[in-house]
Design a protein around this motif. Structure first.
Motif, PDB file in Angstrom:
ATOM      1  N   PRO A 453       2.758   3.736   5.162  1.00  0.00           N
ATOM      2  CA  PRO A 453       2.428   3.739   3.729  1.00  0.00           C
ATOM      3  C   PRO A 453       2.689   2.380   3.085  1.00  0.00           C
ATOM      4  CG  PRO A 453       3.681   5.704   4.322  1.00  0.00           C
ATOM      5  CD  PRO A 453       3.706   4.809   5.520  1.00  0.00           C
ATOM      6  N   TYR A 454       1.838   2.039   2.143  1.00  0.00           N
ATOM      7  CA  TYR A 454       1.967   0.779   1.416  1.00  0.00           C
ATOM      8  C   TYR A 454       1.990   1.093  -0.070  1.00  0.00           C
ATOM      9  CZ  TYR A 454       0.897  -3.928  -0.313  1.00  0.00           C
ATOM     10  OH  TYR A 454       0.940  -5.130  -0.963  1.00  0.00           O
ATOM     11  N   GLU A 455       3.120   0.773  -0.697  1.00  0.00           N
ATOM     12  CA  GLU A 455       3.320   1.075  -2.122  1.00  0.00           C
ATOM     13  C   GLU A 455       3.054   2.547  -2.406  1.00  0.00           C
ATOM     14  OE1 GLU A 455       0.954  -1.634  -4.361  1.00  0.00           O
ATOM     15  OE2 GLU A 455       2.204  -3.374  -3.899  1.00  0.00           O
ATOM     16  N   GLY A 456       3.473   3.391  -1.475  1.00  0.00           N
ATOM     17  CA  GLY A 456       3.373   4.834  -1.653  1.00  0.00           C
ATOM     18  C   GLY A 456       2.018   5.433  -1.329  1.00  0.00           C
ATOM     19  N   ASN A 457       1.056   4.635  -0.907  1.00  0.00           N
ATOM     20  CA  ASN A 457      -0.291   5.124  -0.599  1.00  0.00           C
ATOM     21  C   ASN A 457      -0.567   5.023   0.899  1.00  0.00           C
ATOM     22  OD1 ASN A 457      -0.972   5.549  -3.386  1.00  0.00           O
ATOM     23  ND2 ASN A 457      -1.196   3.321  -3.578  1.00  0.00           N
ATOM     24  N   ILE A 458      -1.417   5.905   1.403  1.00  0.00           N
ATOM     25  CA  ILE A 458      -1.724   5.921   2.830  1.00  0.00           C
ATOM     26  C   ILE A 458      -2.644   4.757   3.179  1.00  0.00           C
ATOM     27  CG2 ILE A 458      -1.431   8.416   2.992  1.00  0.00           C
ATOM     28  CD1 ILE A 458      -4.456   8.680   3.141  1.00  0.00           C
ATOM     29  N   THR A 459      -2.468   4.240   4.407  1.00  0.00           N
ATOM     30  CA  THR A 459      -3.284   3.117   4.881  1.00  0.00           C
ATOM     31  C   THR A 459      -4.182   3.510   6.044  1.00  0.00           C
ATOM     32  OG1 THR A 459      -1.482   2.444   6.359  1.00  0.00           O
ATOM     33  CG2 THR A 459      -1.564   1.417   4.175  1.00  0.00           C
ATOM     34  N   GLY A 460      -4.033   4.714   6.548  1.00  0.00           N
ATOM     35  CA  GLY A 460      -4.835   5.167   7.681  1.00  0.00           C
ATOM     36  C   GLY A 460      -4.300   6.472   8.221  1.00  0.00           C
ATOM     37  N   PHE A 461      -4.750   6.836   9.406  1.00  0.00           N
ATOM     38  CA  PHE A 461      -4.396   8.128   9.986  1.00  0.00           C
ATOM     39  C   PHE A 461      -3.938   7.956  11.435  1.00  0.00           C
ATOM     40  CE2 PHE A 461      -7.430   8.801   6.613  1.00  0.00           C
ATOM     41  CZ  PHE A 461      -6.933   9.896   5.919  1.00  0.00           C
ATOM     42  N   LEU A 462      -3.142   8.926  11.922  1.00  0.00           N
ATOM     43  CA  LEU A 462      -2.628   8.926  13.289  1.00  0.00           C
ATOM     44  C   LEU A 462      -2.932  10.264  13.944  1.00  0.00           C
ATOM     45  CD1 LEU A 462       0.880   7.348  12.524  1.00  0.00           C
ATOM     46  CD2 LEU A 462      -1.081   6.179  13.550  1.00  0.00           C
ATOM     47  N   ALA A 463      -3.136  10.243  15.247  1.00  0.00           N
ATOM     48  CA  ALA A 463      -3.428  11.470  16.005  1.00  0.00           C
ATOM     49  C   ALA A 463      -2.846  11.329  17.408  1.00  0.00           C
ATOM     50  CB  ALA A 463      -4.937  11.711  16.064  1.00  0.00           C
ATOM     51  N   LYS A 483     -12.721   8.208  -2.434  1.00  0.00           N
ATOM     52  CA  LYS A 483     -11.417   8.344  -1.793  1.00  0.00           C
ATOM     53  C   LYS A 483     -11.317   7.430  -0.567  1.00  0.00           C
ATOM     54  CE  LYS A 483      -7.350  10.045  -0.959  1.00  0.00           C
ATOM     55  NZ  LYS A 483      -6.187   9.657  -1.791  1.00  0.00           N
ATOM     56  N   ARG A 484     -12.384   7.366   0.209  1.00  0.00           N
ATOM     57  CA  ARG A 484     -12.382   6.477   1.367  1.00  0.00           C
ATOM     58  C   ARG A 484     -12.225   5.019   0.919  1.00  0.00           C
ATOM     59  NH1 ARG A 484     -16.628   9.922   3.783  1.00  0.00           N
ATOM     60  NH2 ARG A 484     -18.220   8.404   3.119  1.00  0.00           N
ATOM     61  N   LEU A 485     -12.875   4.649  -0.171  1.00  0.00           N
ATOM     62  CA  LEU A 485     -12.771   3.290  -0.687  1.00  0.00           C
ATOM     63  C   LEU A 485     -11.333   2.973  -1.112  1.00  0.00           C
ATOM     64  CD1 LEU A 485     -14.215   0.669  -1.479  1.00  0.00           C
ATOM     65  CD2 LEU A 485     -14.662   1.707  -3.735  1.00  0.00           C
ATOM     66  N   GLU A 486     -10.667   3.942  -1.671  1.00  0.00           N
ATOM     67  CA  GLU A 486      -9.272   3.759  -2.094  1.00  0.00           C
ATOM     68  C   GLU A 486      -8.364   3.499  -0.888  1.00  0.00           C
ATOM     69  OE1 GLU A 486      -5.807   6.677  -3.783  1.00  0.00           O
ATOM     70  OE2 GLU A 486      -7.807   6.868  -4.688  1.00  0.00           O
ATOM     71  N   ILE A 487      -8.565   4.258   0.182  1.00  0.00           N
ATOM     72  CA  ILE A 487      -7.765   4.068   1.403  1.00  0.00           C
ATOM     73  C   ILE A 487      -8.045   2.689   2.004  1.00  0.00           C
ATOM     74  CG2 ILE A 487      -7.378   4.903   3.757  1.00  0.00           C
ATOM     75  CD1 ILE A 487      -8.086   7.708   2.743  1.00  0.00           C
ATOM     76  N   ARG A 488      -9.283   2.285   2.020  1.00  0.00           N
ATOM     77  CA  ARG A 488      -9.653   0.989   2.592  1.00  0.00           C
ATOM     78  C   ARG A 488      -9.029  -0.155   1.804  1.00  0.00           C
ATOM     79  NH1 ARG A 488     -15.829   1.547   2.018  1.00  0.00           N
ATOM     80  NH2 ARG A 488     -15.991  -0.438   3.139  1.00  0.00           N
ATOM     81  N   GLN A 489      -9.011  -0.057   0.489  1.00  0.00           N
ATOM     82  CA  GLN A 489      -8.434  -1.105  -0.341  1.00  0.00           C
ATOM     83  C   GLN A 489      -6.923  -1.215  -0.114  1.00  0.00           C
ATOM     84  OE1 GLN A 489      -9.802   0.339  -4.143  1.00  0.00           O
ATOM     85  NE2 GLN A 489     -11.554  -1.078  -4.196  1.00  0.00           N
ATOM     86  N   THR A 490      -6.247  -0.081  -0.001  1.00  0.00           N
ATOM     87  CA  THR A 490      -4.800  -0.090   0.258  1.00  0.00           C
ATOM     88  C   THR A 490      -4.491  -0.701   1.616  1.00  0.00           C
ATOM     89  OG1 THR A 490      -4.542   1.934  -1.069  1.00  0.00           O
ATOM     90  CG2 THR A 490      -2.737   1.350   0.406  1.00  0.00           C
ATOM     91  N   ALA A 491      -5.278  -0.335   2.621  1.00  0.00           N
ATOM     92  CA  ALA A 491      -5.064  -0.864   3.968  1.00  0.00           C
ATOM     93  C   ALA A 491      -5.243  -2.375   3.996  1.00  0.00           C
ATOM     94  CB  ALA A 491      -6.031  -0.195   4.941  1.00  0.00           C
ATOM     95  N   ARG A 492      -6.223  -2.852   3.277  1.00  0.00           N
ATOM     96  CA  ARG A 492      -6.471  -4.295   3.230  1.00  0.00           C
ATOM     97  C   ARG A 492      -5.273  -5.045   2.644  1.00  0.00           C
ATOM     98  NH1 ARG A 492     -12.263  -6.644   1.490  1.00  0.00           N
ATOM     99  NH2 ARG A 492     -13.120  -6.757   3.595  1.00  0.00           N
TER     100      ARG A 492
END
Length: 516
Positions: A453-463, A483-492
């Motif tokens: 997590p980055y600043e409390g937001n998810i950056t991706g998924f694990l399996a 929602k996908r765009l939000e995850i991508r921005q956080t990961a970046r």
């Protein structure tokens, strides 16, 4: 006339024979006299001690002679300059420097960083890529990684790289490759005796060779420990993996024998690794294993590998549309531990889940092939796709140029990675920087350092298994584009800490004492 019976007659003879046989039996059962045996051992101990001492002295003299000979070669190989000073020689041991993996990116970025700071130093790369020229290797580094060196580099081409090929050792592979690396290291040392030796590919058994015979200052960058406590637990628990065959897991005796072999090897690996003057590891996962095996916490540090983050961050993010074909991209070398078969089988299950849709997703497997064995592995993966009936939805991109890689990442929705206990995962960082939603294995570097997590937001998924991967991919595709765009921005935002500039600073700080 009667003859007196003196006990030697017929009856006496029988009694005499009986007593004689009993005496022989008793003698046979009596223990061997201790005195003569001890005297024999004592008489042999002193000559044995003398012989052992003589052999040890001969060995030490041989090693001392080899060291003097190598030092003499060192003066002949690199003569002094006009000012009377001989330039410092820094050598990197990287037998597969022309491959296209994350380890090679570390190599070129490390040399580039050193050239910026230490301009009067001569740099050497020991490589087994004898079929190409120095120009081909440097051009490949630019084509694959967008890296150009500031100064020339000398390449020492080794002829015996086959000694470290896993295919040469169908059994006792770890031991065979490690011993093979010693012979390969000797070939390298004889051809060029450096002042500073850096193993950038994980051949720890070469470290004492260069330290004690070559008289070098020793550094190493550990991507993945040759043996780890996780490998020991796999054998101990009799779990089947690519490096733990089912025939061993099904047999308790074979498992115990292999576990013993692993423990002995781990002890030796710890001894040779501790010869290093400075140790750099690429992740928290690798750090934990190296500290438990090498026990050198006073000179070990984490240096995250350099990722070309900025190049991928320059790709503009755009909101995806569900009306276009969605792609899943995998970036990793075609090696067995990368578990490409798991990716293909999970993708096949995903296609079953989306069987009624008009636009089916596509899987693109991007990676480098180091040798014929890797090429055969790719052919096997293609055959698996045919068996599963998904060959029309899977593409293979082998040893592609950097610009083409960038375009595939820019177009992809999901970045897929399936290696168990991946030490770090440069491909994962690149996918996240490019704007794909990463789906990696729930272990190793991805779990501890990257997909966090980055600043409390998810950056991706694990399996962890086929069903997990298939379900998670289906879930990602079902998310609204916003929602996908939000995850991508956080990961970046989160992967900026893995940029090349960060690597250069931590790498130079770690190796500084080798240049004092």
């Amino acid at each position: 006339m009667k003859v007196k019976d003196d006990g030697i007659g017929r009856g006496g003879e029988k009694e005499h024979d009986f007593r004689f046989r009993n005496l022989r039996a008793a003698s046979a059962m009596a223990p061997f006299p201790a005195g003569p045996l001890l005297r024999l051992l004592y008489s042999l101990a002193f000559p044995a001690l003398l012989l052992s001492g003589f052999l040890c002295v001969c060995l030490l003299l041989l090693l001392f002679g080899l060291r003097l000979w190598l030092q003499q070669r060192k003066k002949q190989q690199i003569p002094s300059g006009r000012d009377g000073k001989r330039p410092l020689v820094v050598a990197f041991f990287h037998p597969y420097c022309n491959a296209g993996g994350g380890g090679e990116r570390v190599l070129w970025c490390a040399i580039k960083a050193l050239q910026k700071k230490y301009k009067d130093v001569s740099y050497v790369v020991y490589t087994g890529d004898a079929g190409v020229t120095a120009e081909n290797i440097l051009e490949g580094a630019y084509r694959r990684f967008n890296i150009r060196l500031n100064q020339p580099v000398k390449f020492v081409f080794l002829r015996r790289r086959y000694l470290v090929e896993a295919s040469l050792y169908p059994h006792f592979t770890l031991l065979g490759q490690s011993l093979g690396s010693v012979f390969l290291g000797w070939e390298a040392l004889v051809n060029c005796v450096p002042d500073v030796y850096i193993d950038s590919m994980g051949y720890a058994f070469t470290l004492p060779l260069f330290k004690y015979l070559g008289g070098c200052r020793i550094g190493c960058y550990v991507h993945y420990p040759t043996i780890s406590t996780d490998m020991l637990s796999v054998v101990r628990n009799q779990n089947a993996r690519f490096n733990n065959a089912a025939v061993i897991t099904r047999n308790p005796l074979l498992s115990k024998l292999k576990l013993t072999y692993y423990y002995i090897f781990a002890s030796i690996y710890g001894l040779v690794g501790s010869c290093s003057d400075i140790v750099m590891v690429n992740s928290s996962w690798t750090l934990n294993h190296i500290l438990s095996l090498w026990r050198c916490s006073d000179r070990t540090s984490v240096v995250y590998p350099p990722c070309d983050v900025q190049t991928f961050l320059d790709i503009p993010l755009r909101e995806e549309k569900n009306t276009v074909e969605q792609t899943i991209v995998s970036v990793s070398q075609f090696r067995p531990e990368k578990e490409h078969r798991l990716q293909i089988r999970a993708f096949a299950k995903l296609l079953e889940k989306t069987a009624g849709q008009e636009l089916l997703p596509k899987l693109i497997l991007i990676g480098g092939c180091r040798n014929q064995e890797d090429e055969q592995r790719v052919n096997g993966l293609k055959k698996l796709c045919q068996e599963l009936g998904i060959e029309k939805r899977v593409e293979f991109k082998v040893n592609i140029p950097f610009e083409e890689l960038k375009q595939h990442l820019a177009d992809a929705t999901i970045g897929l990675h399936t290696m168990w206990n991946e030490h770090f995962g440069i491909g994962i960082v690149e996918c996240m920087a490019a704007g794909t939603i990463i789906l990696a294995h729930n272990s190793g570097g991805p779990k501890l350092d990257i997909v966090v997590p980055y600043e409390g937001n998810i950056t991706g998924f694990l399996a962890e298994n086929e069903d997990d991967y298939a379900d998670t991919m289906a879930y990602i595709f079902s998310l609204p584009p916003t929602k996908r765009l939000e995850i991508r921005q956080t990961a970046r935002q989160s992967v900026k800490r893995f940029a090349e500039q960060e690597f250069e600073e931590t790498f130079l700080l770690s190796v500084e004492q080798l240049f004092k």
